[in-house]
Design a protein around this motif. Structure first.
Motif, PDB file in Angstrom:
ATOM      1  N   VAL A 158      62.901  28.132  39.635  1.00  0.00           N
ATOM      2  CA  VAL A 158      63.198  27.254  40.769  1.00  0.00           C
ATOM      3  C   VAL A 158      64.510  26.546  40.467  1.00  0.00           C
ATOM      4  CG1 VAL A 158      62.392  25.279  42.127  1.00  0.00           C
ATOM      5  CG2 VAL A 158      60.721  26.878  41.155  1.00  0.00           C
ATOM      6  N   GLU A 159      65.456  26.666  41.398  1.00  0.00           N
ATOM      7  CA  GLU A 159      66.768  26.049  41.178  1.00  0.00           C
ATOM      8  C   GLU A 159      67.189  25.231  42.385  1.00  0.00           C
ATOM      9  OE1 GLU A 159      68.622  29.662  38.411  1.00  0.00           O
ATOM     10  OE2 GLU A 159      69.353  29.339  40.457  1.00  0.00           O
ATOM     11  N   GLY A 160      67.343  23.950  42.161  1.00  0.00           N
ATOM     12  CA  GLY A 160      67.877  23.078  43.222  1.00  0.00           C
ATOM     13  C   GLY A 160      67.066  23.104  44.499  1.00  0.00           C
ATOM     14  N   LEU A 161      65.744  23.196  44.342  1.00  0.00           N
ATOM     15  CA  LEU A 161      64.884  23.283  45.531  1.00  0.00           C
ATOM     16  C   LEU A 161      64.883  21.963  46.295  1.00  0.00           C
ATOM     17  CD1 LEU A 161      62.665  24.626  47.280  1.00  0.00           C
ATOM     18  CD2 LEU A 161      61.014  23.892  45.556  1.00  0.00           C
ATOM     19  N   GLN A 162      65.141  22.106  47.598  1.00  0.00           N
ATOM     20  CA  GLN A 162      65.122  20.941  48.472  1.00  0.00           C
ATOM     21  C   GLN A 162      64.281  21.282  49.688  1.00  0.00           C
ATOM     22  OE1 GLN A 162      68.624  20.283  50.780  1.00  0.00           O
ATOM     23  NE2 GLN A 162      68.517  18.062  50.582  1.00  0.00           N
ATOM     24  N   LYS A 163      63.496  20.302  50.145  1.00  0.00           N
ATOM     25  CA  LYS A 163      62.701  20.509  51.361  1.00  0.00           C
ATOM     26  C   LYS A 163      62.743  19.245  52.203  1.00  0.00           C
ATOM     27  CE  LYS A 163      59.787  21.944  54.398  1.00  0.00           C
ATOM     28  NZ  LYS A 163      60.212  22.967  55.398  1.00  0.00           N
ATOM     29  N   LYS A 164      63.144  19.407  53.436  1.00  0.00           N
ATOM     30  CA  LYS A 164      63.138  18.285  54.380  1.00  0.00           C
ATOM     31  C   LYS A 164      62.169  18.584  55.507  1.00  0.00           C
ATOM     32  CE  LYS A 164      68.003  16.934  54.014  1.00  0.00           C
ATOM     33  NZ  LYS A 164      69.248  16.809  54.802  1.00  0.00           N
ATOM     34  N   PHE A 165      61.443  17.558  55.944  1.00  0.00           N
ATOM     35  CA  PHE A 165      60.730  17.621  57.220  1.00  0.00           C
ATOM     36  C   PHE A 165      61.504  16.701  58.153  1.00  0.00           C
ATOM     37  CE2 PHE A 165      57.173  18.596  54.279  1.00  0.00           C
ATOM     38  CZ  PHE A 165      56.751  19.792  54.835  1.00  0.00           C
ATOM     39  N   GLY A 166      62.318  17.241  59.033  1.00  0.00           N
ATOM     40  CA  GLY A 166      63.206  16.394  59.837  1.00  0.00           C
ATOM     41  C   GLY A 166      64.142  15.648  58.904  1.00  0.00           C
ATOM     42  N   ASP A 167      64.148  14.324  59.001  1.00  0.00           N
ATOM     43  CA  ASP A 167      65.022  13.524  58.128  1.00  0.00           C
ATOM     44  C   ASP A 167      64.341  13.179  56.814  1.00  0.00           C
ATOM     45  OD1 ASP A 167      67.001  13.532  59.988  1.00  0.00           O
ATOM     46  OD2 ASP A 167      66.416  11.611  60.903  1.00  0.00           O
ATOM     47  N   ASN A 168      63.077  13.509  56.703  1.00  0.00           N
ATOM     48  CA  ASN A 168      62.318  13.114  55.507  1.00  0.00           C
ATOM     49  C   ASN A 168      62.539  14.134  54.385  1.00  0.00           C
ATOM     50  OD1 ASN A 168      60.504  12.016  53.731  1.00  0.00           O
ATOM     51  ND2 ASN A 168      58.675  12.546  54.922  1.00  0.00           N
ATOM     52  N   GLU A 169      63.269  13.715  53.386  1.00  0.00           N
ATOM     53  CA  GLU A 169      63.567  14.622  52.278  1.00  0.00           C
ATOM     54  C   GLU A 169      62.438  14.517  51.260  1.00  0.00           C
ATOM     55  OE1 GLU A 169      67.518  14.062  50.815  1.00  0.00           O
ATOM     56  OE2 GLU A 169      67.301  15.643  49.327  1.00  0.00           O
ATOM     57  N   VAL A 170      61.593  15.534  51.266  1.00  0.00           N
ATOM     58  CA  VAL A 170      60.341  15.475  50.506  1.00  0.00           C
ATOM     59  C   VAL A 170      60.514  16.042  49.096  1.00  0.00           C
ATOM     60  CG1 VAL A 170      58.007  16.415  50.467  1.00  0.00           C
ATOM     61  CG2 VAL A 170      58.933  15.508  52.577  1.00  0.00           C
ATOM     62  N   LEU A 171      61.338  17.091  48.988  1.00  0.00           N
ATOM     63  CA  LEU A 171      61.710  17.600  47.664  1.00  0.00           C
ATOM     64  C   LEU A 171      63.224  17.465  47.556  1.00  0.00           C
ATOM     65  CD1 LEU A 171      59.538  20.859  47.464  1.00  0.00           C
ATOM     66  CD2 LEU A 171      59.001  18.601  46.530  1.00  0.00           C
ATOM     67  N   ARG A 172      63.695  16.827  46.494  1.00  0.00           N
ATOM     68  CA  ARG A 172      65.108  16.441  46.487  1.00  0.00           C
ATOM     69  C   ARG A 172      65.980  17.369  45.663  1.00  0.00           C
ATOM     70  NH1 ARG A 172      65.706  11.183  48.635  1.00  0.00           N
ATOM     71  NH2 ARG A 172      63.667  10.444  49.280  1.00  0.00           N
ATOM     72  N   ASP A 173      65.546  17.761  44.524  1.00  0.00           N
ATOM     73  CA  ASP A 173      66.391  18.638  43.703  1.00  0.00           C
ATOM     74  C   ASP A 173      65.540  19.107  42.540  1.00  0.00           C
ATOM     75  OD1 ASP A 173      68.352  20.003  42.429  1.00  0.00           O
ATOM     76  OD2 ASP A 173      69.453  18.247  41.730  1.00  0.00           O
ATOM     77  N   ILE A 174      64.657  20.048  42.844  1.00  0.00           N
ATOM     78  CA  ILE A 174      63.675  20.476  41.851  1.00  0.00           C
ATOM     79  C   ILE A 174      64.177  21.735  41.157  1.00  0.00           C
ATOM     80  CG2 ILE A 174      61.303  21.301  41.509  1.00  0.00           C
ATOM     81  CD1 ILE A 174      61.033  18.605  42.556  1.00  0.00           C
ATOM     82  N   SER A 175      64.295  21.677  39.852  1.00  0.00           N
ATOM     83  CA  SER A 175      64.630  22.865  39.073  1.00  0.00           C
ATOM     84  C   SER A 175      63.662  22.953  37.906  1.00  0.00           C
ATOM     85  CB  SER A 175      66.059  22.779  38.527  1.00  0.00           C
ATOM     86  OG  SER A 175      66.987  22.759  39.591  1.00  0.00           O
ATOM     87  N   THR A 176      63.087  24.127  37.735  1.00  0.00           N
ATOM     88  CA  THR A 176      62.203  24.324  36.586  1.00  0.00           C
ATOM     89  C   THR A 176      61.966  25.825  36.417  1.00  0.00           C
ATOM     90  OG1 THR A 176      60.157  23.580  35.508  1.00  0.00           O
ATOM     91  CG2 THR A 176      59.990  24.179  37.832  1.00  0.00           C
ATOM     92  N   THR A 177      61.566  26.200  35.233  1.00  0.00           N
ATOM     93  CA  THR A 177      61.248  27.599  34.962  1.00  0.00           C
ATOM     94  C   THR A 177      59.855  27.658  34.366  1.00  0.00           C
ATOM     95  OG1 THR A 177      63.557  28.117  34.546  1.00  0.00           O
ATOM     96  CG2 THR A 177      61.946  29.645  33.661  1.00  0.00           C
ATOM     97  N   ILE A 178      59.041  28.553  34.887  1.00  0.00           N
ATOM     98  CA  ILE A 178      57.670  28.705  34.382  1.00  0.00           C
ATOM     99  C   ILE A 178      57.564  30.103  33.799  1.00  0.00           C
ATOM    100  CG2 ILE A 178      55.233  28.795  35.066  1.00  0.00           C
ATOM    101  CD1 ILE A 178      56.070  26.643  37.224  1.00  0.00           C
TER     102      ILE A 178
END
Ligand code: ADP
Ligand code: MG
Length: 240
Positions: free
Chosen positions: A4-24
């Protein structure tokens, strides 16, 4: 196994995931903890495209989940998911619930499919319930069937979103035991949970999320015994 690199998720203006990076990595068991509303479920849902990703890259095995033409069916075969609500099909028996997806997607022969389904039911300790309908099972039994159903596609990764949160307390243990067995078998697992004892015992790594960020991550001992971040400390002081 999962990048996962730089994952961002918005619902409209609501930024729910901001900058998720990780390796599993393969066979890793990762537990995700954090306060309600911190984005844990959204994160899991982005891994198998139950949510459209706003920005960033997710790869599972060879599949770039976030590529424009990802084959969603193929992806979901590789990623099993278990939810808080078991979502079994009420009009199908336990065995039929487990055989349904392989029948449609893998085109397995009926005999082969049934054999596998029975083996999975045995694994979750419910072989005797194969012909029951879900409504006749306890919550813990239903959730164990839901786990067997997810395993029926032989996924490379299992995602669990608070699988014991909807259960009566006396049924939590039997579901956690099935999950522990899976972890020991070396199945790659990402588990959102409030069961701190389970996370401490079973996780290779614990991720603490808050406000759409991974605030801190590390071994269970590092997170539970010596959390570095103030927000991790505040959260743990409330739940431990
Ligand atoms: P958690 O699982 O950590 O409790 P969620 O990922 O469920 O958190 O939710 C994070 C935030 O995203 C919350 O503010 C929630 O209201 C919002 N959210 C989740 N799903 C949706 C949706 N489908 N539409 C709009 N907002 C959503
Ligand atoms: Mg959630």
């Amino acid at each position: 196994m999962i990048i996962v690199e730089g994952l961002q998720k918005k619902f409209g203006d609501n930024e729910v995931l901001r900058d998720i990076s990780t390796t599993i990595t393969e066979k890793e068991v990762v537990c995700i903890i954090g306060p309600s509303g911190s984005g844990k479920s959204t994160f899991l849902r982005c891994l198998n495209l139950l949510e459209e990703v706003t920005a960033g890259v997710v790869k599972i095995g060879e599949v770039t989940v976030t590529a424009p033409k990802t084959n969603i069916d193929k992806l979901r075969q590789n990623v099993g998911m278990v939810f808080q609500q078991f979502n079994l099909f009420p009009h199908l028996t336990v065995l039929e619930n487990i055989m349904l997806a392989p029948k449609h997607i893998k085109k397995a022969s009926k005999a082969e499919n049934e054999k596998q389904a029975l083996a999975l039911l045995d694994k979750v300790g419910l072989a005797a319930k194969k012909d029951e309908y879900p409504a006749r099972l306890s919550g813990g039994q239903q959730q164990r069937v839901a786990i067997a159903r997810a395993l029926a596609m032989n996924p490379r990764v299992m995602l669990f979103d608070e699988p014991t949160s909807a259960l009566d307390p006396e049924m939590v243990g039997e579901v956690l035991q099935v999950m522990k067995d899976l972890a020991h078998e070396g199945i790659t697992m990402v588990v959102v949970t409030h069961e701190m004892g389970f996370a401490r015992e079973v996780a290779d790594r614990v991720i603490f999320m808050d406000g759409g960020y991974i605030v801190e991550q590390g071994s269970p001992a590092a997170i539970f015994d010596a959390p570095q971040h103030e927000r991790t400390q505040a959260f743990l002081s409330k739940v431990l």
